[in-house]
Motif scaffolding. Structure first.
Motif, PDB file in Angstrom:
ATOM      1  N   LEU A 287     -40.528 -33.246  36.417  1.00 21.74           N
ATOM      2  CA  LEU A 287     -39.174 -32.840  36.244  1.00 21.74           C
ATOM      3  C   LEU A 287     -38.409 -33.576  35.065  1.00 21.74           C
ATOM      4  O   LEU A 287     -37.745 -33.057  34.016  1.00 21.74           O
ATOM      5  CB  LEU A 287     -38.319 -32.652  37.452  1.00 21.74           C
ATOM      6  N   LEU A 288     -38.631 -35.118  35.112  1.00 23.26           N
ATOM      7  CA  LEU A 288     -37.916 -35.965  34.341  1.00 23.26           C
ATOM      8  C   LEU A 288     -38.386 -35.792  33.019  1.00 23.26           C
ATOM      9  O   LEU A 288     -37.660 -35.839  31.859  1.00 23.26           O
ATOM     10  CB  LEU A 288     -37.733 -37.215  34.939  1.00 23.26           C
ATOM     11  N   LYS A 289     -39.733 -35.342  32.846  1.00 22.66           N
ATOM     12  CA  LYS A 289     -40.192 -35.246  31.439  1.00 22.66           C
ATOM     13  C   LYS A 289     -39.688 -34.004  30.674  1.00 22.66           C
ATOM     14  O   LYS A 289     -39.478 -33.845  29.783  1.00 22.66           O
ATOM     15  CB  LYS A 289     -41.716 -35.427  31.620  1.00 22.66           C
ATOM     16  N   GLU A 290     -39.408 -32.998  31.480  1.00 23.92           N
ATOM     17  CA  GLU A 290     -39.026 -31.638  31.074  1.00 23.92           C
ATOM     18  C   GLU A 290     -37.640 -31.928  30.470  1.00 23.92           C
ATOM     19  O   GLU A 290     -37.351 -31.343  29.552  1.00 23.92           O
ATOM     20  CB  GLU A 290     -38.909 -30.713  32.285  1.00 23.92           C
TER      21      GLU A 290
ATOM     22  N   GLY B  79     -33.255 -34.046  26.972  1.00 24.47           N
ATOM     23  CA  GLY B  79     -31.894 -33.443  27.134  1.00 24.47           C
ATOM     24  C   GLY B  79     -32.410 -32.190  28.013  1.00 24.47           C
ATOM     25  O   GLY B  79     -33.156 -31.253  27.449  1.00 24.47           O
ATOM     26  N   GLY B  80     -31.777 -31.900  28.890  1.00 22.54           N
ATOM     27  CA  GLY B  80     -32.056 -30.950  30.056  1.00 22.54           C
ATOM     28  C   GLY B  80     -31.042 -29.814  29.623  1.00 22.54           C
ATOM     29  O   GLY B  80     -30.489 -29.577  28.702  1.00 22.54           O
ATOM     30  N   PRO B  81     -30.927 -28.897  30.824  1.00 20.08           N
ATOM     31  CA  PRO B  81     -30.047 -27.655  30.865  1.00 20.08           C
ATOM     32  C   PRO B  81     -28.508 -28.230  30.512  1.00 20.08           C
ATOM     33  O   PRO B  81     -28.353 -29.499  30.820  1.00 20.08           O
ATOM     34  CB  PRO B  81     -30.225 -27.278  32.013  1.00 20.08           C
TER      35      PRO B  81
ATOM     36  N   ARG C 164     -35.512 -21.555  35.416  1.00 19.51           N
ATOM     37  CA  ARG C 164     -36.493 -22.097  34.410  1.00 19.51           C
ATOM     38  C   ARG C 164     -37.058 -23.286  34.907  1.00 19.51           C
ATOM     39  O   ARG C 164     -38.180 -23.486  34.598  1.00 19.51           O
ATOM     40  CB  ARG C 164     -35.717 -22.562  32.949  1.00 19.51           C
ATOM     41  N   THR C 165     -36.281 -24.123  35.678  1.00 17.80           N
ATOM     42  CA  THR C 165     -36.755 -25.333  36.124  1.00 17.80           C
ATOM     43  C   THR C 165     -37.751 -24.893  37.181  1.00 17.80           C
ATOM     44  O   THR C 165     -38.950 -25.811  37.245  1.00 17.80           O
ATOM     45  CB  THR C 165     -35.593 -26.276  36.501  1.00 17.80           C
ATOM     46  N   ALA C 166     -37.762 -24.033  37.924  1.00 17.57           N
ATOM     47  CA  ALA C 166     -38.731 -23.529  38.920  1.00 17.57           C
ATOM     48  C   ALA C 166     -39.874 -23.259  38.369  1.00 17.57           C
ATOM     49  O   ALA C 166     -41.043 -23.289  38.959  1.00 17.57           O
ATOM     50  CB  ALA C 166     -38.116 -22.414  39.902  1.00 17.57           C
ATOM     51  N   VAL C 167     -39.558 -22.389  37.242  1.00 13.77           N
ATOM     52  CA  VAL C 167     -41.137 -22.123  36.518  1.00 13.77           C
ATOM     53  C   VAL C 167     -41.891 -23.402  36.001  1.00 13.77           C
ATOM     54  O   VAL C 167     -43.165 -23.208  36.095  1.00 13.77           O
ATOM     55  CB  VAL C 167     -40.827 -21.032  35.341  1.00 13.77           C
TER      56      VAL C 167
ATOM     57  N   ALA D  49     -37.117 -25.943  43.861  1.00 19.04           N
ATOM     58  CA  ALA D  49     -36.678 -26.650  42.540  1.00 19.04           C
ATOM     59  C   ALA D  49     -35.335 -27.259  42.931  1.00 19.04           C
ATOM     60  O   ALA D  49     -35.266 -28.199  42.315  1.00 19.04           O
ATOM     61  CB  ALA D  49     -36.742 -25.491  41.478  1.00 19.04           C
ATOM     62  N   ALA D  50     -34.533 -26.720  43.326  1.00 15.17           N
ATOM     63  CA  ALA D  50     -33.207 -27.193  43.746  1.00 15.17           C
ATOM     64  C   ALA D  50     -33.253 -28.326  44.605  1.00 15.17           C
ATOM     65  O   ALA D  50     -32.562 -29.554  44.390  1.00 15.17           O
ATOM     66  CB  ALA D  50     -32.257 -26.207  44.441  1.00 15.17           C
ATOM     67  N   PHE D  51     -34.310 -28.709  45.438  1.00 13.88           N
ATOM     68  CA  PHE D  51     -34.565 -29.749  46.375  1.00 13.88           C
ATOM     69  C   PHE D  51     -35.129 -30.786  45.418  1.00 13.88           C
ATOM     70  O   PHE D  51     -34.373 -32.194  45.443  1.00 13.88           O
ATOM     71  CB  PHE D  51     -35.427 -29.682  47.433  1.00 13.88           C
TER      72      PHE D  51
END
Length: 866
Positions: free
Chosen positions: A300-303, A307-309, A324-327, A336-338
């Motif tokens: 997640l952090l690498k995504e 700069g994230g959403p 998008r994060t869940a995918v 993904a929210a967790f």
């Protein structure tokens, strides 16, 4: 206070508190910390605060089911009530032995929390609690009982009351008060009531049976049927409003065999074990989940590294960005929210605070990555356990019917840390390796903290709504603990046990030799006594020690990180286990993750190789890296792929003009201009080796890469810009603080200081004083206990102080500090000089110096002052 006064029955809650010892007061303040926020001046103020509605509601909501049932029974008992009357209401005519055994503890708890005061022969529920729990038409009692005969007949005509007396065979009286007393005595007499009910037709008794357990109110027409008329004539139903009747409390108690509740619950329901596994299997499963949790957070952090959403105007992630994060993480959206909320709670991601706000990694992320894996997990698990932000509510609605978004506001639920800790504590009470039956776990939590209000009143005994917040948090806790590796196969693992400070369970050799049950549905014995009791929340030091212990226990369960991969001819690499951090970082840039699990499969593509070249690696670096870390020979197709991408990489240079492209090979530029796919870039030739574009450099880079070229960005000086994965970081950000559920629990030091201050303030306000000169018969110059400050002249004040220094007597003074706040104190003067008096202050329990001009007056204590 004299011996006679101590032995006398207290006449108020303040007097009851006054005779308590320090240990009892400390227990009260520890269980109700709102009472010392701020510290009360004396015990009278403490008693007043303990009787306020907000404080009483808070205290009632923290009682277990049986203790709350005891308070509800006292609310419908006479005021005051004896312990015997309370026992009769709770145990009924048959005196349930389980109720009789549990009632002393419940009564002691109510008395400890200052909800009940008085001796056993005169138990009194505090007035506010009685108002909250006693039955009324607007707020029915959880017991289902209605008003007493006296309350129900308050507005009835005297003639009608006399008619009822005649109908039940009682002699008429001269006044309504005695008539109502006689009727109430009849209804409370078991023998006479049984005879009265035996005279009724069957239909009348059926009506009473429908009302007996509540609600006690019913509707009748202006011309009721004969079986209803028989009840009305005998006062077994009494009118409360036109068309409305009520079953009197005394009648209902007779029909209930004296019980205030249909089903008293003196014993907490046990947590049942659904299945058991060998502890080693549980720990290994949990360790695998913990390792996957670290990989997921890292992914997640690498995504979001560069700069994230974007941040919504109201705060949080948009629904689209969460999808998008869940995918990207290959998980459902709630999961993904967790993970997003967990990283945010740990301070690893935050808003960058720029004009176009985006979420990005924080500097704390870089520090976190440097930690050993077990310590990284312990930080995440400790954050989860204490966080009040609750990812499970994401997607729901707030009070204004707005959607709750991940990372947005209004996600804090103050009950979450307590529920999580309690769920894990209940799991720790099961045999090691046992997973719970979820419904039995929820039933135990509901017993420990039953709901109050209409939702609770209209449920069957022992039942609760499935959608109450505490039950939902408990369910989320079970699933989140499994995701995080706190549990394995539903059972609490050793690191999870250490995380809550529970003692390590012993593992007999016989248990290790036995296998697992035949199936997950195999039932284990029910355990009543192994569940740990509800305790105060741990201190920060205790939490730090617990997380350190959890990390120590988890570290041996993690496999050693590998320094190699297996390269294959189909342009993939297989990592048979977790990789060393440096190897994983480089491989994550050089290749794309194709599949995850026990072994991770990476795939090399032209885009991934170009990404490594953009990050500053040369083709030679990549060849050497693969040869060094592969246990298999580097396949020829992979060597060709790297060389081919490197040969074309950087031949084109993109800079800012708005943007330009330059290349030493003008044929390549001709090819670009001839390509129809480049029409949208609006390119034009400035020189044989230079093209200009209206698009910005980033758009031009993406456009050329989409066509199939491998351009490199360059600076204004003509140097190649290296794109690093960790190039974007937020400024230093603090992790979000949990929202407390009321005032924090006081520590022993604060409790001791608060009790000392309250005792001293009470001494100052209640100690008898000698009448001052000219004070009159009542000594008004000295002031009555709890009255106004004493008033004496400066000369008299000075003389009294000097005399007290010689005699060693204590004095009562009024004092106004520099801020203008007035107080009364008991002091023992030590010396008077230079306009100041130095004295031992009983109120503060220390020696202090006071300016004489700020002392409003002084009075001597009476000779019999205690």
């Amino acid at each position: 206070m004299s011996t006679e006064e101590k032995s006398a029955a207290p006449r108020s809650l303040a007097e009851a508190l006054r005779v308590r010892d320090d240990v009892s007061l400390a227990a009260l303040l520890r269980s109700r910390p709102d009472l010392i926020t701020p510290v009360p001046t004396d015990l009278t103020q403490l008693a007043t605060r303990a009787g306020t509605r907000a404080s009483v509601v808070r205290a009632l909501e923290r009682l277990d089911r049986f203790t709350l049932q005891t308070a509800e029974a006292l609310a419908v008992a006479p005021d005051p009530a004896s312990y015997g009357e309370l026992l009769a209401l709770m145990g009924g005519d048959e005196e349930d032995p389980a109720v009789a055994a549990a009632l002393p503890r419940a009564a002691a708890l109510l008395r400890e929390q200052a909800l009940v005061w008085g001796a056993d022969d005169r138990l009194r529920l505090v007035r506010t609690a009685r108002e909250l729990l006693a039955p009324s038409p607007q707020h029915p009692s959880p017991t289902g009982l209605g008003p007493t005969v006296r309350e129900a007949t308050a507005g009835m005509s005297p003639g009608r009351i006399q008619e009822i007396l005649g109908a039940v065979g009682l002699t008429s009286t001269h006044d309504s008060v005695s008539a109502v007393s006689a009727l109430g005595a009849l209804f409370a007499d078991r023998r006479r009531m049984a005879a009265l009910l035996a005279e009724l037709p069957e239909e009348s008794r059926e009506v009473l049976d429908r009302l007996v357990w509540g609600p006690p109110y019913g509707q009748v027409t202006h011309d009721p049927a004969a079986h209803l008329r028989a009840l009305l004539d005998r006062g077994l139903l009494l009118p409360t409003a036109p068309g409305t009747v009520v079953l009197p409390r005394e009648v209902a108690l007779h029909l209930r065999a004296g019980r205030a509740h249909r089903a008293p619950e003196p014993v907490p329901p046990p947590v049942e074990a659904a299945a058991t596994h060998r502890p080693q299997v549980v720990d290994a499963t949990a360790a695998g989940q913990a390792l996957a949790a670290l990989a997921t957070v890292d992914e997640l952090l690498k995504e979001w590294d560069e700069g994230g959403p974007t941040v919504l105007r109201a705060g949080g992630l948009s629904v689209r960005d969460l999808k998008r994060t869940a995918v990207a993480l290959d998980v459902p959206e709630p999961v993904a929210a967790f993970w997003v909320e967990l990283a945010y709670g740990a301070g690893l991601i935050a808003s960058d605070g720029e004009a176009e706000e985006r979420y990005a990694a924080t500097p704390a992320y870089d520090e976190w990555r440097e930690l050993p894996p077990a310590e990284r997990w312990a930080r995440l698990a400790g954050t989860w356990l204490t966080a009040t932000r609750t990812p499970g509510v994401v997607g729901g609605r707030d009070a204004k019917d707005r959607t709750l978004s991940a990372l947005g506001p209004n996600l804090d639920r103050s009950a979450a840390p307590e529920v999580r800790h309690r769920v894990l504590a209940l799991l720790a009470g099961l045999p090691e390796g046992a997973s719970p039956v979820e419904e039995s776990l929820l039933a135990r939590l509901r017993w420990e903290r039953p709901l109050r209000g209409p939702q609770r009143e209209q449920r069957e005994p022992g039942k609760a709504r499935d959608d109450d917040l505490r039950s939902r948090i408990a369910r989320w806790t079970l699933s989140e603990a499994e995701l995080l590796g706190v549990t394995g196969r539903g059972a609490l693992a050793a690191p999870g046990r250490a995380l809550i400070g529970a003692p390590e369970a012993s593992r007999p050799a016989a248990q290790e030799e036995t296998g697992e049950p035949a199936g997950p549905g195999d039932k284990l014995p029910v355990h009543h006594h192994r569940t740990p009791p509800v305790t105060a929340p741990p201190t920060p030091a205790e939490r730090a020690a617990a997380t350190a212990t959890a990390a120590r226990l988890l570290a041996p369960l993690f496999p050693e990180p590998l320094d190699h991969v297996l390269l294959q001819a189909d342009l993939t690499a297989v990592a048979p286990g977790p990789l060393e951090r440096e190897l994983g970082d480089v491989l994550g840039v050089l290749a794309d993750v194709e599949s995850k699990g026990g072994a991770t499969v990476y795939r090399f593509t032209p885009g991934s190789v170009r990404r490594a070249l953009d990050a500053g690696r040369s083709a030679a670096d990549l060849h050497a890296f693969l040869a060094r870390h592969s246990r298999t020979p580097v396949p020829q197709p992979l060597t060709y792929l790297i060389d081919d991408v490197a040969r074309r990489h950087g031949r084109l240079r993109v800079g800012a003009a708005s943007a330009y492209v330059r290349c030493d090979d003008d044929a390549t530029l001709d090819e670009i201009l001839a390509d129809k796919r480049a029409a949208g870039l609006s390119l034009r030739r400035l020189a044989p080796t230079v093209l200009a574009a209206q698009a910005d450099p980033a758009a031009l880079l993406d456009g050329l890469r989409a066509i199939g070229f491998a351009p490199a960005a360059e600076s204004a000086a003509g140097d190649v810009l290296i794109a690093r994965a960790d190039s974007h970081r937020t400024p230093p950000r603090a992790a979000p603080e949990p929202v407390p559920d009321g005032p924090p629990a006081p520590d022993d030091t604060l409790l001791a200081a608060a009790i000392r201050a309250v005792r001293a303030g009470d001494l100052a306000s209640t100690t008898p004083r000698k009448p001052g000169p000219g004070s009159g018969e009542d000594g008004g110059g000295g002031g009555a206990p709890g009255g106004t400050l004493p008033r004496t002249g400066a000369a008299e004040t000075l003389a009294t102080m000097q005399a007290a220094v010689l005699t060693g007597e204590a004095l009562w003074i009024g004092y106004v500090n520099a801020e203008g706040a007035a107080s009364q104190r008991v002091i023992a003067p030590i010396r008077v000089e230079g306009g100041f008096v130095t004295a031992y202050d009983h109120t503060a329990d220390e020696v202090r110096t006071y300016p004489l001009h700020r002392i409003t007056g002084v009075a001597e204590l009476a000779d019999d002052a205690g």
